[in-house]
Motif scaffolding. Structure first.
Motif, PDB file in Angstrom:
ATOM      1  N   LYS A  90      55.124 -15.473  82.541  1.00 49.44           N
ATOM      2  CA  LYS A  90      54.219 -16.607  82.497  1.00 49.44           C
ATOM      3  C   LYS A  90      54.408 -17.459  83.752  1.00 49.44           C
ATOM      4  N   GLU A  91      53.325 -17.976  84.274  1.00 45.33           N
ATOM      5  CA  GLU A  91      53.411 -18.783  85.487  1.00 45.33           C
ATOM      6  C   GLU A  91      54.208 -20.072  85.256  1.00 45.33           C
ATOM      7  N   ALA A  92      54.309 -20.501  84.003  1.00 41.39           N
ATOM      8  CA  ALA A  92      55.052 -21.720  83.705  1.00 41.39           C
ATOM      9  C   ALA A  92      56.543 -21.567  83.984  1.00 41.39           C
ATOM     10  N   LEU A  93      57.039 -20.330  84.079  1.00 38.96           N
ATOM     11  CA  LEU A  93      58.461 -20.095  84.342  1.00 38.96           C
ATOM     12  C   LEU A  93      58.806 -20.203  85.824  1.00 38.96           C
ATOM     13  N   LEU A  94      57.808 -20.277  86.666  1.00 39.95           N
ATOM     14  CA  LEU A  94      58.045 -20.271  88.111  1.00 39.95           C
ATOM     15  C   LEU A  94      58.439 -21.646  88.633  1.00 39.95           C
ATOM     16  N   LYS A  95      59.315 -21.615  89.644  1.00 39.23           N
ATOM     17  CA  LYS A  95      59.626 -22.782  90.460  1.00 39.23           C
ATOM     18  C   LYS A  95      59.431 -22.384  91.912  1.00 39.23           C
ATOM     19  N   PHE A  96      59.233 -23.376  92.792  1.00 45.64           N
ATOM     20  CA  PHE A  96      59.031 -23.077  94.204  1.00 45.64           C
ATOM     21  C   PHE A  96      60.028 -23.867  95.036  1.00 45.64           C
ATOM     22  N   ASP A  97      60.673 -23.162  95.928  1.00 47.66           N
ATOM     23  CA  ASP A  97      61.670 -23.788  96.802  1.00 47.66           C
ATOM     24  C   ASP A  97      60.977 -24.812  97.701  1.00 47.66           C
ATOM     25  N   LYS A  98      61.577 -26.009  97.804  1.00 50.35           N
ATOM     26  CA  LYS A  98      60.947 -27.071  98.566  1.00 50.35           C
ATOM     27  C   LYS A  98      60.924 -26.799 100.063  1.00 50.35           C
ATOM     28  N   LYS A  99      61.879 -26.042 100.546  1.00 51.39           N
ATOM     29  CA  LYS A  99      61.940 -25.776 101.980  1.00 51.39           C
ATOM     30  C   LYS A  99      61.128 -24.538 102.355  1.00 51.39           C
ATOM     31  N   THR A 100      61.389 -23.437 101.659  1.00 53.24           N
ATOM     32  CA  THR A 100      60.738 -22.173 102.007  1.00 53.24           C
ATOM     33  C   THR A 100      59.435 -21.942 101.258  1.00 53.24           C
ATOM     34  N   GLU A 101      59.233 -22.708 100.148  1.00 51.54           N
ATOM     35  CA  GLU A 101      58.065 -22.566  99.287  1.00 51.54           C
ATOM     36  C   GLU A 101      57.984 -21.185  98.634  1.00 51.54           C
ATOM     37  N   GLU A 102      59.107 -20.485  98.607  1.00 51.19           N
ATOM     38  CA  GLU A 102      59.131 -19.184  97.944  1.00 51.19           C
ATOM     39  C   GLU A 102      59.292 -19.371  96.436  1.00 51.19           C
ATOM     40  N   VAL A 129      43.760  -9.659  84.713  1.00 55.34           N
ATOM     41  CA  VAL A 129      42.410  -9.600  85.266  1.00 55.34           C
ATOM     42  C   VAL A 129      42.149 -10.890  86.039  1.00 55.34           C
ATOM     43  N   LYS A 130      41.873 -10.738  87.322  1.00 58.51           N
ATOM     44  CA  LYS A 130      41.556 -11.891  88.154  1.00 58.51           C
ATOM     45  C   LYS A 130      40.038 -12.018  88.256  1.00 58.51           C
ATOM     46  N   LYS A 131      39.511 -13.166  87.864  1.00 60.36           N
ATOM     47  CA  LYS A 131      38.070 -13.383  87.832  1.00 60.36           C
ATOM     48  C   LYS A 131      37.662 -14.558  88.705  1.00 60.36           C
ATOM     49  N   THR A 132      36.390 -14.575  89.037  1.00 62.37           N
ATOM     50  CA  THR A 132      35.792 -15.748  89.656  1.00 62.37           C
ATOM     51  C   THR A 132      34.508 -16.078  88.883  1.00 62.37           C
ATOM     52  N   VAL A 133      34.114 -17.295  88.936  1.00 58.98           N
ATOM     53  CA  VAL A 133      32.917 -17.727  88.213  1.00 58.98           C
ATOM     54  C   VAL A 133      31.869 -18.171  89.226  1.00 58.98           C
ATOM     55  N   ALA A 134      30.686 -17.570  89.135  1.00 57.54           N
ATOM     56  CA  ALA A 134      29.565 -17.951  89.989  1.00 57.54           C
ATOM     57  C   ALA A 134      28.575 -18.760  89.167  1.00 57.54           C
ATOM     58  N   THR A 135      28.198 -19.911  89.664  1.00 61.55           N
ATOM     59  CA  THR A 135      27.221 -20.755  88.963  1.00 61.55           C
ATOM     60  C   THR A 135      25.830 -20.491  89.514  1.00 61.55           C
ATOM     61  N   ASP A 182      46.301 -14.335  86.907  1.00 64.32           N
ATOM     62  CA  ASP A 182      45.068 -14.764  86.256  1.00 64.32           C
ATOM     63  C   ASP A 182      45.111 -16.234  85.874  1.00 64.32           C
ATOM     64  N   GLY A 183      46.111 -16.950  86.390  1.00 62.98           N
ATOM     65  CA  GLY A 183      46.256 -18.364  86.090  1.00 62.98           C
ATOM     66  C   GLY A 183      47.182 -18.657  84.923  1.00 62.98           C
ATOM     67  N   ILE A 184      47.461 -17.637  84.104  1.00 61.85           N
ATOM     68  CA  ILE A 184      48.391 -17.783  82.980  1.00 61.85           C
ATOM     69  C   ILE A 184      49.597 -16.886  83.176  1.00 61.85           C
ATOM     70  N   ASN A 185      49.350 -15.621  83.441  1.00 56.38           N
ATOM     71  CA  ASN A 185      50.404 -14.650  83.708  1.00 56.38           C
ATOM     72  C   ASN A 185      50.330 -14.205  85.156  1.00 56.38           C
ATOM     73  N   VAL A 186      51.472 -13.821  85.703  1.00 56.70           N
ATOM     74  CA  VAL A 186      51.524 -13.377  87.085  1.00 56.70           C
ATOM     75  C   VAL A 186      52.332 -12.087  87.173  1.00 56.70           C
ATOM     76  N   GLU A 187      51.862 -11.167  87.997  1.00 57.52           N
ATOM     77  CA  GLU A 187      52.525  -9.880  88.177  1.00 57.52           C
ATOM     78  C   GLU A 187      53.795 -10.048  89.008  1.00 57.52           C
ATOM     79  N   ILE A 188      54.877  -9.363  88.598  1.00 59.71           N
ATOM     80  CA  ILE A 188      56.143  -9.386  89.327  1.00 59.71           C
ATOM     81  C   ILE A 188      56.305  -8.072  90.071  1.00 59.71           C
TER      82      ILE A 188
END
Length: 370
Positions: A304-316, A45-51, A339-345
């Motif tokens: 989990k998003e913690a498992l991700l790495k990003f390529d320095k050149k392509t940023e993939e 669930v992707k949420k936004t917070v309105a103040t 959702d900031g913790i988990n990401v869909e593959i």
């Protein structure tokens, strides 16, 4: 070969073996064992917070119909009122010049009326004797009746200037009554304060503000990057700062068609009807946050998003997947909702893949990353 030569050869051999062992240990890479984790299915669930804040749906300001001084305040802020309840009274303080002028008009019209009355009675007697025609009599009678009406109007003007009203309308003008049922939010005046009536050129002095506290709305702002995903009628949750651990359901009913720039970012106002709980008293102006669901996906393959790495050149984004020989292979991913913790593959790995957990890093890998 002499004994001394043999000893030298033995020492050389020992040193050679020691050197080989030392170089072997130096060049040997440390083995790092990584833990792994498999992809899993979950709801994202992707949420936004309105103040913003919570405010009454209906709030009105009570203003006087006459200019004067607050004579008495009957109620206090926070009092519950019904439509027609007396809140305060206003005492009229007339302008002396206007009062004298109005009194002068009354006296002048009385003089004119007395003269018209004498003429009317004289011509009435002559008409009854047949001396003058009906047309002449009716003209004199009309003048007399007009003078009577002029005197009445002048007397009413005098009373309005002096008392604020003429006849039975006095209480309506000097009594400040509630126009709706609700709660008095504020009484910004005190007894003795001067107040000004509302007219085309002046908004008038606010004597009291009243609101129906049983109908509250949330007013907040969202960023332009997220406003396009909002849908009227969506269910949201409102958290009030003064009430911990309680979320109030609400329904989004308004998204502003025009944004305002604040600190370099464009913000759009939103409103939502809040469903209240009788156990909690909500005060007008409480600060609040609204959790708004922008996107929801049920039972999707995720990591989990913690498992991700990003390529320095392509940023993939990529992960390292364990192979049959125990080594890890770099695999580029295509991602979906997060959702900031988990990401869909969407593409890259399957449910049975074992993905490296970046919990231990060797010196060589640190150098490689740098």
């Amino acid at each position: 070969m002499s004994k001394r030569a043999k000893i030298i050869l033995i020492v050389i051999a020992i040193l050679f073996v020691a050197a080989l062992i030392w170089f072997g240990k130096k060049n040997k890479k440390s083995i790092v064992e990584y833990e792994t984790e498999k992809p899993f299915k979950t709801t994202i669930v992707k949420k936004t917070v309105a103040t913003g804040k919570v405010t009454p749906l209906e709030e009105i300001e009570i203003k006087p119909q006459i200019t004067g001084i607050i004579d008495k305040i009957m109620l206090l802020e926070g009092s519950k009122v019904k439509k027609g309840d007396l809140i305060a009274t206003v005492r009229v303080v007339p302008n002396e010049q206007s009062l004298i002028s109005a009194r002068g008009r009354v006296d002048n019209i009385k003089i004119r009326l007395n003269n018209a009355k004498v003429s009317y009675l004289r011509n009435k007697t002559l008409f009854e004797k047949g001396v003058i025609a009906r047309a002449a009599y009716e003209a004199v009678e009309l003048t007399y009746r007009q003078a009577q009406q002029d005197l009445k109007n002048a007397q009413n003007d005098y009373l309005i200037i002096k008392k604020g009203s003429a006849g039975s309308g006095g209480a309506a003008n000097t009594n400040i009554i509630a126009q709706i049922s609700g709660t008095i939010l504020e009484i910004p005046v005190k007894e003795g304060d001067q107040v000004i009536q509302s007219n085309n050129f002046n908004a008038g002095t606010t004597i009291a503000s009243i609101a129906d506290m049983s109908k509250m709305i949330f007013e907040g702002k969202v960023d332009e990057s997220e406003v396009g995903k909002l849908v009227k009628g969506s269910d949201i949750e409102v958290s009030i700062g003064a009430i911990e651990g309680k979320k109030f359901p609400a329904k989004l009913n308004f998204v502003a068609p025009k944004g305002t720039e604040e600190n370099g970012a464009v913000q759009f106002k939103i409103k939502a009807d809040v469903s209240l709980d009788d156990k909690f008293f909500i005060r007008a102006g409480y600060s609040a946050n609204a959790d708004i669901v922008l996107e929801k996906k049920d039972s999707v393959l995720s990591i989990k998003e913690a498992l991700l790495k990003f390529d320095k050149k392509t940023e993939e984004p990529y992960v390292e997947v364990k192979q049959a020989d125990g080594k890890f292979k770099k695999v580029t991913l295509k991602l979906g909702t997060s959702d900031g913790i988990n990401v869909e593959i969407l593409e890259g790995v399957v449910a049975d893949d074992e993905i490296k957990i970046w919990n231990k890093v060797s010196k060589d890998e640190k150098k490689k990353d740098n």
